[in-house]
Write an enzyme that holds these catalytic residues in place. Structure first.
Site, mmCIF file in Angstrom:
data_model
loop_
_atom_site.group_PDB
_atom_site.id
_atom_site.type_symbol
_atom_site.label_atom_id
_atom_site.label_comp_id
_atom_site.label_asym_id
_atom_site.label_seq_id
_atom_site.Cartn_x
_atom_site.Cartn_y
_atom_site.Cartn_z
ATOM 1 N N ALA A 83 0.866 -1.171 0.000
ATOM 2 C CA ALA A 83 0.000 0.000 0.000
ATOM 3 C C ALA A 83 0.905 1.223 0.000
ATOM 4 C CB ALA A 83 -0.896 -0.017 1.232
ATOM 5 N N GLY A 128 0.690 -5.011 0.920
ATOM 6 C CA GLY A 128 -0.491 -5.088 0.059
ATOM 7 C C GLY A 128 -0.200 -5.799 -1.262
ATOM 8 N N GLU A 131 -0.413 -9.389 -0.510
ATOM 9 C CA GLU A 131 -1.844 -9.654 -0.288
ATOM 10 C C GLU A 131 -2.600 -9.715 -1.619
ATOM 11 O OE1 GLU A 131 -1.921 -6.344 2.480
ATOM 12 O OE2 GLU A 131 -2.626 -7.665 4.072
ATOM 13 N N GLU A 151 4.728 -5.073 7.424
ATOM 14 C CA GLU A 151 3.967 -4.030 8.130
ATOM 15 C C GLU A 151 4.518 -3.739 9.522
ATOM 16 O OE1 GLU A 151 2.642 -6.448 6.322
ATOM 17 O OE2 GLU A 151 1.029 -5.659 5.079
HETATM 18 N N1 CO8 Z 1 4.527 3.234 -0.856
HETATM 19 C C1 CO8 Z 1 4.895 4.398 -1.417
HETATM 20 N N2 CO8 Z 1 6.033 4.569 -2.144
HETATM 21 C C2 CO8 Z 1 6.822 3.503 -2.287
HETATM 22 C C3 CO8 Z 1 6.522 2.245 -1.721
HETATM 23 C C4 CO8 Z 1 5.297 2.136 -0.963
HETATM 24 N N3 CO8 Z 1 4.878 0.977 -0.421
HETATM 25 N N4 CO8 Z 1 7.510 1.389 -2.023
HETATM 26 C C5 CO8 Z 1 8.403 2.079 -2.762
HETATM 27 N N5 CO8 Z 1 7.990 3.360 -2.917
HETATM 28 C C6 CO8 Z 1 8.668 4.425 -3.660
HETATM 29 C C7 CO8 Z 1 9.869 4.974 -2.900
HETATM 30 O O1 CO8 Z 1 9.472 5.914 -1.944
HETATM 31 C C8 CO8 Z 1 10.686 5.568 -4.030
HETATM 32 O O2 CO8 Z 1 10.129 6.814 -4.399
HETATM 33 P P1 CO8 Z 1 11.120 8.052 -4.736
HETATM 34 O O3 CO8 Z 1 11.899 7.605 -5.965
HETATM 35 O O4 CO8 Z 1 10.194 9.192 -4.995
HETATM 36 O O5 CO8 Z 1 12.012 8.219 -3.548
HETATM 37 C C9 CO8 Z 1 10.425 4.624 -5.199
HETATM 38 O O6 CO8 Z 1 9.228 3.911 -4.867
HETATM 39 C C10 CO8 Z 1 11.518 3.610 -5.390
HETATM 40 O O7 CO8 Z 1 11.726 2.932 -4.161
HETATM 41 P P2 CO8 Z 1 13.157 2.797 -3.447
HETATM 42 O O8 CO8 Z 1 14.066 3.931 -3.846
HETATM 43 O O9 CO8 Z 1 12.918 2.586 -1.988
HETATM 44 O O10 CO8 Z 1 13.695 1.460 -4.138
HETATM 45 P P3 CO8 Z 1 14.723 0.415 -3.504
HETATM 46 O O11 CO8 Z 1 15.094 -0.509 -4.614
HETATM 47 O O12 CO8 Z 1 15.821 1.102 -2.784
HETATM 48 O O13 CO8 Z 1 13.869 -0.386 -2.395
HETATM 49 C C11 CO8 Z 1 11.944 -1.566 -1.564
HETATM 50 C C12 CO8 Z 1 12.771 -1.178 -2.794
HETATM 51 C C13 CO8 Z 1 12.740 -2.520 -0.680
HETATM 52 C C14 CO8 Z 1 10.677 -2.274 -2.066
HETATM 53 C C15 CO8 Z 1 11.571 -0.301 -0.758
HETATM 54 O O14 CO8 Z 1 11.016 0.658 -1.654
HETATM 55 C C16 CO8 Z 1 10.578 -0.543 0.346
HETATM 56 O O15 CO8 Z 1 10.925 -1.045 1.385
HETATM 57 N N6 CO8 Z 1 9.293 -0.160 0.108
HETATM 58 C C17 CO8 Z 1 8.252 -0.275 1.098
HETATM 59 C C18 CO8 Z 1 7.804 -1.714 1.244
HETATM 60 C C19 CO8 Z 1 6.749 -1.844 2.296
HETATM 61 O O16 CO8 Z 1 6.973 -1.590 3.465
HETATM 62 N N7 CO8 Z 1 5.554 -2.288 1.892
HETATM 63 C C20 CO8 Z 1 4.456 -2.513 2.788
HETATM 64 C C21 CO8 Z 1 3.654 -1.284 2.964
HETATM 65 S S1 CO8 Z 1 2.405 -1.505 4.222
HETATM 66 C C22 CO8 Z 1 1.157 -2.301 3.417
HETATM 67 O O17 CO8 Z 1 1.253 -2.643 2.271
HETATM 68 C C23 CO8 Z 1 -0.056 -2.576 4.231
HETATM 69 C C24 CO8 Z 1 -1.189 -3.090 3.367
HETATM 70 C C25 CO8 Z 1 -2.484 -3.014 4.086
HETATM 71 C C26 CO8 Z 1 -2.991 -1.612 4.096
HETATM 72 C C27 CO8 Z 1 -4.126 -1.480 5.004
HETATM 73 C C28 CO8 Z 1 -4.826 -0.143 4.828
HETATM 74 C C29 CO8 Z 1 -4.714 0.769 5.969
#
Ligand code: CO8
Length: 275
Positions: A83, A128, A131, A151
């Site tokens: 998400a 997400g 999921e 999460e």
């Molecule tokens: N949300 C928003 N932006 C994201 C997300 C995300 N989940 N993942 C990546 N991005 C963005 C980064 O911010 C970045 O943007 P920018 O270039 O503007 O800085 C761009 O994508 C590229 O990402 P990275 O530079 O971080 O790329 P890396 O190769 O260094 O890392 C990763 C890749 C490991 C995937 C890293 O981006 C990461 O850890 N992302 C987050 C992963 C995460 O924690 N996902 C779970 C989120 S919580 C969730 O999904 C809950 C679902 C249920 C929701 C319930 C509703 C309330």
């Protein structure tokens, strides 16, 4: 839902005008592909993307030719990295609950499509994203795919069904380990746990998905619809009731034109031509 031609046209217009985060295309006859299309943020899911996914499912329901749906992410790096954290960072508790409920509703809608839905996980499937993949009937993964429910790193729980579907897919102990550590696993590990059916090199993933989808398209669609119901509804029933349902739907399958053709073709020693 079956729509008259004019209604379908207007839905297609909606798609052309308002779908930007989701692509829905018929890539071969009967094989549709839904792509999450926000590669700049690794296809993270925000409210607009969920809304568009709902519209895409309306379009799919209206497409009587649809026999298989493939679900994937744009680009080579990510299926869906979760998400959208930027979006979630601005939500109140009640808005968070509403966002989770909307995601749950739409993922359940995807899961209960009559046609088989196959996830092609071409990179990160986190939170997400994991999921979403688990809401599909099964998962084909690229070698670079990564799965996880991270999460706990954000101080939240899964909200789009992860705690429930992961437990059903890999068992309570492994699901608990992955959920409480937030550990990201490779495609190989996911295959060992039964989360993934097959792994392919990244550049072969779509071709392999299409090959499998083509095999499904060649079979009886009415039998496939009933089989999908048996597996999905049966898994939460006790064995006696599940077997009653199987004999009921087995009987129902005898009413189809496909059953007449399938058995006739076998007896005439020729391939069946299904409807
Ligand atoms: N949300 C928003 N932006 C994201 C997300 C995300 N989940 N993942 C990546 N991005 C963005 C980064 O911010 C970045 O943007 P920018 O270039 O503007 O800085 C761009 O994508 C590229 O990402 P990275 O530079 O971080 O790329 P890396 O190769 O260094 O890392 C990763 C890749 C490991 C995937 C890293 O981006 C990461 O850890 N992302 C987050 C992963 C995460 O924690 N996902 C779970 C989120 S919580 C969730 O999904 C809950 C679902 C249920 C929701 C319930 C509703 C309330």
């Amino acid at each position: 839902m079956t729509l008259a031609h004019g209604e379908l046209q207007s839905l297609e217009n909606i798609q052309r005008e308002s779908l930007t985060n989701i692509l829905l295309e018929e890539i071969r006859i009967g094989i549709y592909c839904l792509t999450i299309n926000r590669p700049k943020v690794l296809n993270a899911l925000n409210a607009d993307t969920l809304r568009e996914m709902d519209i895409a499912l309306d379009l799919l329901s209206a497409a009587s030719s649809a026999r298989v749906l493939l679900v994937t992410g744009a680009g080579l790096k990510s299926f869906v990295a979760g998400a959208d954290i930027e979006h979630m960072s601005r939500l109140s508790p009640m808005e968070g609950k509403a966002f989770a409920e909307e995601g749950m509703r739409i993922f359940r809608r995807l899961e209960t499509q009559k046609i088989p839905v196959i996830a092609l996980v071409n990179g990160y499937a986190l939170g997400g994203g994991c999921e979403l993949a688990m809401s599909c009937d099964f998962i084909l993964a690229a070698e670079n795919a990564k799965f996880g429910q991270p999460e706990v790193n954000l101080g939240i729980t899964p909200g789009f069904g992860g705690s429930q579907r992961l437990t059903r897919l890999v068992g309570r102990a492994m699901a608990m380990e992955l959920l409480v550590t937030g550990r990201i696993i490779t495609a190989d590990e996911a295959l060992r746990y039964g989360l993934v059916n097959h792994i392919y090199p990244q550049q072969q993933l779509m071709a392999q998905g299409l090959e499998l989808a083509a095999m499904i398209v060649s079979k009886s669609s009415s039998a496939i619809h009933l089989t999908k119901q048996l597996v999905q509804r049966g898994q939460d029933l006790d064995l006696d009731n599940a077997c009653v349902m199987e004999s009921d739907l087995f009987g129902l399958s005898f009413s189809s034109d496909d059953r007449r053709e399938g058995m006739k073709a076998f007896l005439e020693n020729r391939p069946p031509v299904f409807f």
